[in-house]
Design a protein around this motif. Structure first.
Motif, PDB file in Angstrom:
ATOM      1  N   PRO A 156       0.832  -1.217   0.000  1.00 22.69           N
ATOM      2  CA  PRO A 156       0.000   0.000   0.000  1.00 22.69           C
ATOM      3  C   PRO A 156       0.862   1.260   0.000  1.00 22.69           C
ATOM      4  O   PRO A 156       1.846   1.348   0.742  1.00 22.69           O
ATOM      5  CB  PRO A 156      -0.802  -0.117   1.297  1.00 22.69           C
ATOM      6  N   VAL A 157       0.491   2.226  -0.834  1.00 23.26           N
ATOM      7  CA  VAL A 157       1.266   3.461  -0.938  1.00 23.26           C
ATOM      8  C   VAL A 157       0.444   4.702  -0.589  1.00 23.26           C
ATOM      9  O   VAL A 157       0.997   5.796  -0.461  1.00 23.26           O
ATOM     10  CB  VAL A 157       1.857   3.621  -2.360  1.00 23.26           C
ATOM     11  N   GLY A 158      -0.873   4.547  -0.442  1.00 25.66           N
ATOM     12  CA  GLY A 158      -1.707   5.692  -0.098  1.00 25.66           C
ATOM     13  C   GLY A 158      -1.593   6.810  -1.118  1.00 25.66           C
ATOM     14  O   GLY A 158      -1.588   6.575  -2.326  1.00 25.66           O
ATOM     15  N   ASP A 159      -1.475   8.042  -0.615  1.00 27.79           N
ATOM     16  CA  ASP A 159      -1.362   9.185  -1.522  1.00 27.79           C
ATOM     17  C   ASP A 159       0.088   9.608  -1.744  1.00 27.79           C
ATOM     18  O   ASP A 159       0.346  10.663  -2.332  1.00 27.79           O
ATOM     19  CB  ASP A 159      -2.157  10.377  -0.971  1.00 27.79           C
ATOM     20  N   THR A 160       1.039   8.775  -1.302  1.00 22.73           N
ATOM     21  CA  THR A 160       2.453   9.129  -1.447  1.00 22.73           C
ATOM     22  C   THR A 160       2.868   9.359  -2.900  1.00 22.73           C
ATOM     23  O   THR A 160       3.611  10.304  -3.184  1.00 22.73           O
ATOM     24  CB  THR A 160       3.342   8.045  -0.802  1.00 22.73           C
ATOM     25  N   PRO A 161       2.422   8.519  -3.871  1.00 23.29           N
ATOM     26  CA  PRO A 161       2.803   8.809  -5.263  1.00 23.29           C
ATOM     27  C   PRO A 161       2.325  10.165  -5.754  1.00 23.29           C
ATOM     28  O   PRO A 161       3.011  10.817  -6.552  1.00 23.29           O
ATOM     29  CB  PRO A 161       2.140   7.668  -6.048  1.00 23.29           C
ATOM     30  N   TRP A 162       1.153  10.603  -5.285  1.00 26.55           N
ATOM     31  CA  TRP A 162       0.663  11.920  -5.698  1.00 26.55           C
ATOM     32  C   TRP A 162       1.513  13.028  -5.095  1.00 26.55           C
ATOM     33  O   TRP A 162       1.770  14.055  -5.762  1.00 26.55           O
ATOM     34  CB  TRP A 162      -0.802  12.085  -5.302  1.00 26.55           C
ATOM     35  N   ILE A 163       1.961  12.830  -3.859  1.00 33.06           N
ATOM     36  CA  ILE A 163       2.878  13.801  -3.256  1.00 33.06           C
ATOM     37  C   ILE A 163       4.187  13.837  -4.032  1.00 33.06           C
ATOM     38  O   ILE A 163       4.741  14.912  -4.322  1.00 33.06           O
ATOM     39  CB  ILE A 163       3.130  13.445  -1.778  1.00 33.06           C
ATOM     40  N   ALA A 164       4.678  12.643  -4.411  1.00 35.09           N
ATOM     41  CA  ALA A 164       5.918  12.572  -5.184  1.00 35.09           C
ATOM     42  C   ALA A 164       5.759  13.268  -6.536  1.00 35.09           C
ATOM     43  O   ALA A 164       6.644  14.028  -6.972  1.00 35.09           O
ATOM     44  CB  ALA A 164       6.315  11.107  -5.386  1.00 35.09           C
ATOM     45  N   LEU A 165       4.639  13.021  -7.215  1.00 34.59           N
ATOM     46  CA  LEU A 165       4.398  13.683  -8.497  1.00 34.59           C
ATOM     47  C   LEU A 165       4.264  15.188  -8.324  1.00 34.59           C
ATOM     48  O   LEU A 165       4.675  15.968  -9.196  1.00 34.59           O
ATOM     49  CB  LEU A 165       3.147  13.106  -9.158  1.00 34.59           C
ATOM     50  N   GLY A 166       3.677  15.613  -7.205  1.00 34.78           N
ATOM     51  CA  GLY A 166       3.581  17.040  -6.929  1.00 34.78           C
ATOM     52  C   GLY A 166       4.952  17.682  -6.801  1.00 34.78           C
ATOM     53  O   GLY A 166       5.197  18.773  -7.340  1.00 34.78           O
ATOM     54  N   TRP A 167       5.861  16.998  -6.100  1.00 37.34           N
ATOM     55  CA  TRP A 167       7.230  17.488  -5.997  1.00 37.34           C
ATOM     56  C   TRP A 167       7.880  17.555  -7.378  1.00 37.34           C
ATOM     57  O   TRP A 167       8.558  18.541  -7.712  1.00 37.34           O
ATOM     58  CB  TRP A 167       8.058  16.577  -5.089  1.00 37.34           C
ATOM     59  N   CYS A 168       7.705  16.506  -8.175  1.00 34.00           N
ATOM     60  CA  CYS A 168       8.304  16.472  -9.515  1.00 34.00           C
ATOM     61  C   CYS A 168       7.764  17.608 -10.371  1.00 34.00           C
ATOM     62  O   CYS A 168       8.529  18.289 -11.076  1.00 34.00           O
ATOM     63  CB  CYS A 168       8.025  15.126 -10.187  1.00 34.00           C
ATOM     64  N   ALA A 169       6.447  17.811 -10.317  1.00 29.34           N
ATOM     65  CA  ALA A 169       5.836  18.880 -11.118  1.00 29.34           C
ATOM     66  C   ALA A 169       6.325  20.254 -10.660  1.00 29.34           C
ATOM     67  O   ALA A 169       6.623  21.132 -11.486  1.00 29.34           O
ATOM     68  CB  ALA A 169       4.314  18.797 -11.022  1.00 29.34           C
ATOM     69  N   GLY A 170       6.418  20.448  -9.349  1.00 28.29           N
ATOM     70  CA  GLY A 170       6.891  21.731  -8.827  1.00 28.29           C
ATOM     71  C   GLY A 170       8.341  22.005  -9.211  1.00 28.29           C
ATOM     72  O   GLY A 170       8.680  23.117  -9.643  1.00 28.29           O
TER      73      GLY A 170
END
Length: 251
Positions: free
Chosen positions: A219-233
């Protein structure tokens, strides 16, 4: 837009050809992460308790370390172009800064993907056994490509900021350092308390945690979305900075 993409693709090919002319740097960026993985697994792994086989724990961190080493060479390549006068020739052909930098970034992504395959190959040989689903593999690869692209653009901005290729090479230090105060090699709760805040909230940690969970089908929860947010920023910041720095350096 189509002309810009075509030019960027052509300049990506140029960047790859330049890499072939500098095999020492390419080999170093590929082999150093592999060597560090072997050192951590066989020298230190027995003393580090992660609740699982250490090679299983450490591979995601090594993948990001590999991406950092590979992308850092982009700063040197951009700085060499700015110093060598080739930019004036490109501008006389009406080639803008965006496709020039995109070419360097595209070559960086290609080099990094090759290095990633090498790291995975060695990891399999020493016992790494991912259990990801096909969707998990796609998500992990997509996230890794997003991270590589973001830090490659960041490296391009560093190359424009540096006045010499030697100074641009200092960007490698940041890429070497950032994975260490994260969950790449040891669990964060084993670090001193004053370091937890930084280690938990820096951009590398959510990427590593996402890759680890996706590759092991956990289970990864919302961690990938946080990671993608960092990448996008980071990508937005790097592209904006690169365009501004390019205009300043070529006006």
């Amino acid at each position: 837009m189509s002309d810009t993409l075509t030019t960027a693709r052509i300049l990506t090919g140029r960047g790859i050809r330049l890499s072939r002319r500098n095999p020492d740097a390419v080999i170093t960026s590929m082999m150093l992460p592999v060597m560090l993985m072997l050192i951590f697994v066989y020298f230190f792994g027995g003393a580090i308790d992660t609740g699982t086989r250490y090679v299983t724990y450490v591979v995601p961190g090594v993948l990001l370390l590999c991406a950092g080493f590979g992308s850092a060479s982009t700063a040197v390549s951009v700085s060499e172009d700015m110093k060598g006068g080739i930019i004036d020739r490109f501008r006389s052909l009406d080639v803008g800064g965006t496709p020039i930098l995109a070419g360097h970034v595209g070559a960086s992504v290609a080099r990094n993907l090759l290095a990633t395959v090498l790291v995975f190959g060695v990891a399999f040989l020493i016992g790494f056994r991912p259990t990801a689903t096909p969707l998990g593999w796609l998500a992990a690869i997509g996230l890794l490509v997003a991270f590589i692209t973001a830090i490659s653009w960041l490296s391009a901005a560093a190359g424009l900021l540096a006045r010499t290729p030697e100074a641009a090479g200092g960007f490698t230090f940041l890429m070497m350092f950032l994975p260490y105060p994260s969950s790449a090699f040891v669990p964060i709760d084993t670090m001193p308390g004053w370091l937890h805040g930084f280690a938990e909230h820096q951009p590398v940690t959510p990427v590593i945690e996402s890759l680890r969970g996706l590759l092991l089908d956990q289970p990864v929860g919302d961690t990938p979305w946080i990671a993608l947010g960092w990448c996008a920023g980071l990508l937005a910041l790097a592209v904006t900075a690169s365009e501004s720095l390019f205009r300043l350096r070529t006006r």
